[in-house]
Design a protein around this motif. Sequence first.
Motif, PDB file in Angstrom:
ATOM      1  N   GLN A  31      57.658  45.498  46.860  1.00  0.00           N
ATOM      2  CA  GLN A  31      56.952  45.864  48.076  1.00  0.00           C
ATOM      3  C   GLN A  31      55.842  44.846  48.341  1.00  0.00           C
ATOM      4  O   GLN A  31      54.905  44.730  47.559  1.00  0.00           O
ATOM      5  CB  GLN A  31      56.359  47.267  47.942  1.00  0.00           C
ATOM      6  CG  GLN A  31      57.387  48.352  47.627  1.00  0.00           C
ATOM      7  CD  GLN A  31      58.409  48.503  48.735  1.00  0.00           C
ATOM      8  OE1 GLN A  31      58.056  48.738  49.899  1.00  0.00           O
ATOM      9  NE2 GLN A  31      59.677  48.368  48.382  1.00  0.00           N
ATOM     10  N   LYS A  32      55.973  44.116  49.448  1.00  0.00           N
ATOM     11  CA  LYS A  32      54.996  43.072  49.791  1.00  0.00           C
ATOM     12  C   LYS A  32      53.633  43.701  50.053  1.00  0.00           C
ATOM     13  O   LYS A  32      53.512  44.721  50.711  1.00  0.00           O
ATOM     14  CB  LYS A  32      55.468  42.309  51.028  1.00  0.00           C
ATOM     15  CG  LYS A  32      54.522  41.225  51.511  1.00  0.00           C
ATOM     16  CD  LYS A  32      54.580  39.997  50.635  1.00  0.00           C
ATOM     17  CE  LYS A  32      53.708  38.888  51.231  1.00  0.00           C
ATOM     18  NZ  LYS A  32      54.284  38.337  52.457  1.00  0.00           N
ATOM     19  N   VAL A  33      52.584  43.061  49.534  1.00  0.00           N
ATOM     20  CA  VAL A  33      51.216  43.548  49.701  1.00  0.00           C
ATOM     21  C   VAL A  33      50.320  42.392  50.131  1.00  0.00           C
ATOM     22  O   VAL A  33      50.355  41.311  49.535  1.00  0.00           O
ATOM     23  CB  VAL A  33      50.666  44.156  48.390  1.00  0.00           C
ATOM     24  CG1 VAL A  33      49.201  44.545  48.559  1.00  0.00           C
ATOM     25  CG2 VAL A  33      51.490  45.358  47.969  1.00  0.00           C
ATOM     26  N   VAL A  34      49.558  42.606  51.183  1.00  0.00           N
ATOM     27  CA  VAL A  34      48.530  41.660  51.618  1.00  0.00           C
ATOM     28  C   VAL A  34      47.245  42.457  51.815  1.00  0.00           C
ATOM     29  O   VAL A  34      47.211  43.409  52.599  1.00  0.00           O
ATOM     30  CB  VAL A  34      48.919  40.944  52.929  1.00  0.00           C
ATOM     31  CG1 VAL A  34      47.774  40.056  53.410  1.00  0.00           C
ATOM     32  CG2 VAL A  34      50.184  40.121  52.751  1.00  0.00           C
ATOM     33  N   GLU A  35      46.189  42.083  51.099  1.00  0.00           N
ATOM     34  CA  GLU A  35      44.927  42.816  51.157  1.00  0.00           C
ATOM     35  C   GLU A  35      43.770  41.852  51.411  1.00  0.00           C
ATOM     36  O   GLU A  35      43.677  40.793  50.774  1.00  0.00           O
ATOM     37  CB  GLU A  35      44.652  43.553  49.848  1.00  0.00           C
ATOM     38  CG  GLU A  35      45.615  44.692  49.557  1.00  0.00           C
ATOM     39  CD  GLU A  35      45.319  45.354  48.228  1.00  0.00           C
ATOM     40  OE1 GLU A  35      45.850  46.459  47.991  1.00  0.00           O
ATOM     41  OE2 GLU A  35      44.565  44.761  47.412  1.00  0.00           O
ATOM     42  N   VAL A  36      42.897  42.241  52.338  1.00  0.00           N
ATOM     43  CA  VAL A  36      41.652  41.518  52.581  1.00  0.00           C
ATOM     44  C   VAL A  36      40.556  42.194  51.764  1.00  0.00           C
ATOM     45  O   VAL A  36      40.364  43.406  51.860  1.00  0.00           O
ATOM     46  CB  VAL A  36      41.280  41.534  54.078  1.00  0.00           C
ATOM     47  CG1 VAL A  36      40.020  40.712  54.313  1.00  0.00           C
ATOM     48  CG2 VAL A  36      42.430  41.005  54.921  1.00  0.00           C
ATOM     49  N   HIS A  37      39.849  41.422  50.951  1.00  0.00           N
ATOM     50  CA  HIS A  37      38.791  41.962  50.099  1.00  0.00           C
ATOM     51  C   HIS A  37      37.438  41.413  50.553  1.00  0.00           C
ATOM     52  O   HIS A  37      37.250  40.188  50.605  1.00  0.00           O
ATOM     53  CB  HIS A  37      39.023  41.602  48.638  1.00  0.00           C
ATOM     54  CG  HIS A  37      40.153  42.347  48.008  1.00  0.00           C
ATOM     55  ND1 HIS A  37      39.987  43.221  46.954  1.00  0.00           N
ATOM     56  CD2 HIS A  37      41.485  42.350  48.280  1.00  0.00           C
ATOM     57  CE1 HIS A  37      41.155  43.728  46.608  1.00  0.00           C
ATOM     58  NE2 HIS A  37      42.083  43.208  47.393  1.00  0.00           N
ATOM     59  N   LEU A  38      36.517  42.306  50.880  1.00  0.00           N
ATOM     60  CA  LEU A  38      35.154  41.936  51.229  1.00  0.00           C
ATOM     61  C   LEU A  38      34.231  42.386  50.099  1.00  0.00           C
ATOM     62  O   LEU A  38      34.248  43.557  49.705  1.00  0.00           O
ATOM     63  CB  LEU A  38      34.711  42.599  52.537  1.00  0.00           C
ATOM     64  CG  LEU A  38      35.066  41.905  53.857  1.00  0.00           C
ATOM     65  CD1 LEU A  38      36.572  41.739  54.007  1.00  0.00           C
ATOM     66  CD2 LEU A  38      34.515  42.679  55.043  1.00  0.00           C
ATOM     67  N   ILE A  39      33.438  41.458  49.567  1.00  0.00           N
ATOM     68  CA  ILE A  39      32.566  41.741  48.435  1.00  0.00           C
ATOM     69  C   ILE A  39      31.145  42.005  48.922  1.00  0.00           C
ATOM     70  O   ILE A  39      30.617  41.274  49.765  1.00  0.00           O
ATOM     71  CB  ILE A  39      32.557  40.566  47.444  1.00  0.00           C
ATOM     72  CG1 ILE A  39      33.982  40.229  47.005  1.00  0.00           C
ATOM     73  CG2 ILE A  39      31.686  40.878  46.225  1.00  0.00           C
ATOM     74  CD1 ILE A  39      34.071  38.983  46.150  1.00  0.00           C
ATOM     75  N   PHE A  40      30.533  43.062  48.360  1.00  0.00           N
ATOM     76  CA  PHE A  40      29.157  43.424  48.694  1.00  0.00           C
ATOM     77  C   PHE A  40      28.335  43.528  47.415  1.00  0.00           C
ATOM     78  O   PHE A  40      28.812  44.008  46.392  1.00  0.00           O
ATOM     79  CB  PHE A  40      29.110  44.759  49.438  1.00  0.00           C
ATOM     80  CG  PHE A  40      29.726  44.715  50.812  1.00  0.00           C
ATOM     81  CD1 PHE A  40      28.930  44.579  51.936  1.00  0.00           C
ATOM     82  CD2 PHE A  40      31.102  44.792  50.978  1.00  0.00           C
ATOM     83  CE1 PHE A  40      29.494  44.533  53.206  1.00  0.00           C
ATOM     84  CE2 PHE A  40      31.672  44.741  52.235  1.00  0.00           C
ATOM     85  CZ  PHE A  40      30.868  44.610  53.352  1.00  0.00           C
ATOM     86  N   LYS A  41      27.087  43.077  47.518  1.00  0.00           N
ATOM     87  CA  LYS A  41      26.173  43.084  46.379  1.00  0.00           C
ATOM     88  C   LYS A  41      25.043  44.075  46.629  1.00  0.00           C
ATOM     89  O   LYS A  41      24.432  44.084  47.696  1.00  0.00           O
ATOM     90  CB  LYS A  41      25.600  41.680  46.171  1.00  0.00           C
ATOM     91  CG  LYS A  41      24.580  41.574  45.057  1.00  0.00           C
ATOM     92  CD  LYS A  41      24.049  40.152  44.971  1.00  0.00           C
ATOM     93  CE  LYS A  41      22.984  40.023  43.898  1.00  0.00           C
ATOM     94  NZ  LYS A  41      22.463  38.629  43.809  1.00  0.00           N
ATOM     95  N   ALA A  42      24.768  44.911  45.635  1.00  0.00           N
ATOM     96  CA  ALA A  42      23.704  45.904  45.768  1.00  0.00           C
ATOM     97  C   ALA A  42      22.337  45.226  45.715  1.00  0.00           C
ATOM     98  O   ALA A  42      22.124  44.274  44.950  1.00  0.00           O
ATOM     99  CB  ALA A  42      23.816  46.946  44.665  1.00  0.00           C
TER     100      ALA A  42
END
Length: 269
Positions: A31-42
């Motif tokens: 199953q093809k997967v494409v994910e956009v990941h946005l990183i946040f810092k506390a």
Amino acid sequence: MHEFALYGQVSKDAHHQVLQQLAGYTRMQPQKVVEVHLIFKARSPPGLDNIPSAGGSQGIMQPEVQKIRAMLNGSLYYVQLVGEVALGDTKNQLDGDVTMTTNGSGDPSVSQTKIKWTFEFKDTPEAGKQAVSTRLIHKVPLEDGDFVQFLNAFGYDYVSRYLVVGWNFYDQDTTLSVHKVVLLPQAVAESAMNDTTFLSDISKLKDLDQSGGYIMQTTVEVVDGNAPELKEKGTRQLLAHKEALKQAVDLTPGDRLALDTRVPVTGRR
């Protein structure tokens, strides 16, 4: 919720063969997967310097003050917004088409690409020698709104973004993923979520690993990983996959420091 996981490396030359082996092993097509990941810092909580320290003429801090200071000076973590891109008929190709809505003229509009966003917190894996990597995780589906502004209000600053491209297989409670990290053009916080122009041709993006290698991850998620029976079951399932797939991929617990999600204490007051 807790996550149990094992990790392995798949070379560029071997990844197609590994996909075929996993398809036969799990009795399903990848199953093809494409994910956009946005990183946040506390961010460190404001006003920390206004809380008195122990010692000097003040003597020992009051228990209430000690509790507040310990709470505000506790570990801070990175969190992520993960956007799952809705895919069309990719035919298992890396640069498969992306399902996009159309504008008034009927042309596909990249800016309207369907993405399902989820807030994810993943703790640092448990210390000590472990048969599998074990850590606390938390996932919250997000429906609508300005999620970047929402996280900013809760003390999280946007840092950067990247893309995960790969394939998932499923065997009972286990997810077997073969994926790689792809670098994205950086954007300011206000446009990090809405800018999806790069999805029109993923093949032009550069891989983080210049060798073109992939990461294989086997994961079991359980409601309460502290429950002995659930922990034993999840660990047993992963070790069974490790043994069955040992001729294809060497699966081991992840490096704890590499998976550390804590914000460095350097520069904190």
